[in-house]
Motif scaffolding. Sequence first.
Motif, PDB file in Angstrom:
ATOM      1  N   ALA A 120      51.643 -44.947  47.421  1.00  0.00           N
ATOM      2  CA  ALA A 120      52.104 -43.707  46.799  1.00  0.00           C
ATOM      3  C   ALA A 120      51.543 -43.572  45.388  1.00  0.00           C
ATOM      4  N   ASP A 121      51.243 -42.363  45.014  1.00  0.00           N
ATOM      5  CA  ASP A 121      50.749 -42.094  43.663  1.00  0.00           C
ATOM      6  C   ASP A 121      51.946 -42.020  42.727  1.00  0.00           C
ATOM      7  N   ILE A 122      52.056 -42.993  41.860  1.00  0.00           N
ATOM      8  CA  ILE A 122      53.190 -43.093  40.937  1.00  0.00           C
ATOM      9  C   ILE A 122      53.291 -41.857  40.043  1.00  0.00           C
ATOM     10  N   LYS A 123      52.172 -41.214  39.766  1.00  0.00           N
ATOM     11  CA  LYS A 123      52.193 -40.012  38.926  1.00  0.00           C
ATOM     12  C   LYS A 123      53.043 -38.907  39.563  1.00  0.00           C
ATOM     13  N   ASP A 124      53.117 -38.885  40.891  1.00  0.00           N
ATOM     14  CA  ASP A 124      53.965 -37.898  41.571  1.00  0.00           C
ATOM     15  C   ASP A 124      55.434 -38.070  41.201  1.00  0.00           C
ATOM     16  N   PHE A 125      55.847 -39.304  40.934  1.00  0.00           N
ATOM     17  CA  PHE A 125      57.240 -39.570  40.605  1.00  0.00           C
ATOM     18  C   PHE A 125      57.623 -39.041  39.231  1.00  0.00           C
ATOM     19  N   THR A 126      56.642 -38.814  38.375  1.00  0.00           N
ATOM     20  CA  THR A 126      56.936 -38.347  37.021  1.00  0.00           C
ATOM     21  C   THR A 126      57.063 -36.829  36.942  1.00  0.00           C
ATOM     22  N   THR A 127      56.740 -36.142  38.034  1.00  0.00           N
ATOM     23  CA  THR A 127      56.759 -34.681  38.012  1.00  0.00           C
ATOM     24  C   THR A 127      58.010 -34.085  38.630  1.00  0.00           C
ATOM     25  N   ALA A 128      58.919 -34.944  39.112  1.00  0.00           N
ATOM     26  CA  ALA A 128      60.106 -34.419  39.784  1.00  0.00           C
ATOM     27  C   ALA A 128      61.267 -35.393  39.631  1.00  0.00           C
ATOM     28  N   THR A 129      62.465 -34.863  39.767  1.00  0.00           N
ATOM     29  CA  THR A 129      63.651 -35.709  39.771  1.00  0.00           C
ATOM     30  C   THR A 129      63.755 -36.411  41.125  1.00  0.00           C
ATOM     31  N   THR A 130      64.656 -37.350  41.206  1.00  0.00           N
ATOM     32  CA  THR A 130      64.869 -38.064  42.468  1.00  0.00           C
ATOM     33  C   THR A 130      65.253 -37.090  43.575  1.00  0.00           C
ATOM     34  N   ALA A 131      66.142 -36.166  43.277  1.00  0.00           N
ATOM     35  CA  ALA A 131      66.557 -35.178  44.281  1.00  0.00           C
ATOM     36  C   ALA A 131      65.379 -34.302  44.716  1.00  0.00           C
ATOM     37  N   GLN A 132      64.567 -33.889  43.764  1.00  0.00           N
ATOM     38  CA  GLN A 132      63.401 -33.068  44.107  1.00  0.00           C
ATOM     39  C   GLN A 132      62.413 -33.847  44.971  1.00  0.00           C
ATOM     40  N   MET A 133      62.230 -35.123  44.669  1.00  0.00           N
ATOM     41  CA  MET A 133      61.344 -35.955  45.487  1.00  0.00           C
ATOM     42  C   MET A 133      61.872 -36.036  46.921  1.00  0.00           C
ATOM     43  N   TYR A 134      63.175 -36.225  47.065  1.00  0.00           N
ATOM     44  CA  TYR A 134      63.776 -36.303  48.397  1.00  0.00           C
ATOM     45  C   TYR A 134      63.596 -34.986  49.148  1.00  0.00           C
ATOM     46  N   LEU A 135      63.796 -33.887  48.446  1.00  0.00           N
ATOM     47  CA  LEU A 135      63.728 -32.572  49.087  1.00  0.00           C
ATOM     48  C   LEU A 135      62.308 -32.166  49.475  1.00  0.00           C
ATOM     49  N   ARG A 136      61.308 -32.875  48.982  1.00  0.00           N
ATOM     50  CA  ARG A 136      59.921 -32.602  49.386  1.00  0.00           C
ATOM     51  C   ARG A 136      59.684 -32.992  50.843  1.00  0.00           C
TER      52      ARG A 136
END
Length: 114
Positions: free
Chosen positions: A67-83
């Motif tokens: 996984a690209d760690i940079k993706d984690f910096t652009t969204a909250t945990t909830a937003q990441m889950y909802l993707r």
Amino acid sequence: MESTQILKLTIQEDGVAIVEIHRPEARNALNLELRQALSETFQQLNQDSSVRAIVLTGGEKVFAAGADIKDFTTATTAQMYLRHTEQYWQSLVDCSKPIIAAVNGYALGGGCEL
């Protein structure tokens, strides 16, 4: 194909499609754009009657760094889950063509799962 060329697609005369992950600057890390491109590419190849098999590969030293760690910096945990990024793997799971992973170098995390 994506204009950023994060994937390179070659279909050979013998019906073998070669899909190459091409994000060398990020060690082929699986960001959202790449996952979407993989999904779309596999859907298209699955529908193409001239394609008999698919080879998925990466770079010479790194297949995919996960996984690209940079993706984690652009969204909250909830937003990441909802993707619901797991949806992008479904086209690979559903593909009726044989898929061969030509792994060169490291396959870490999600790259190993892929």
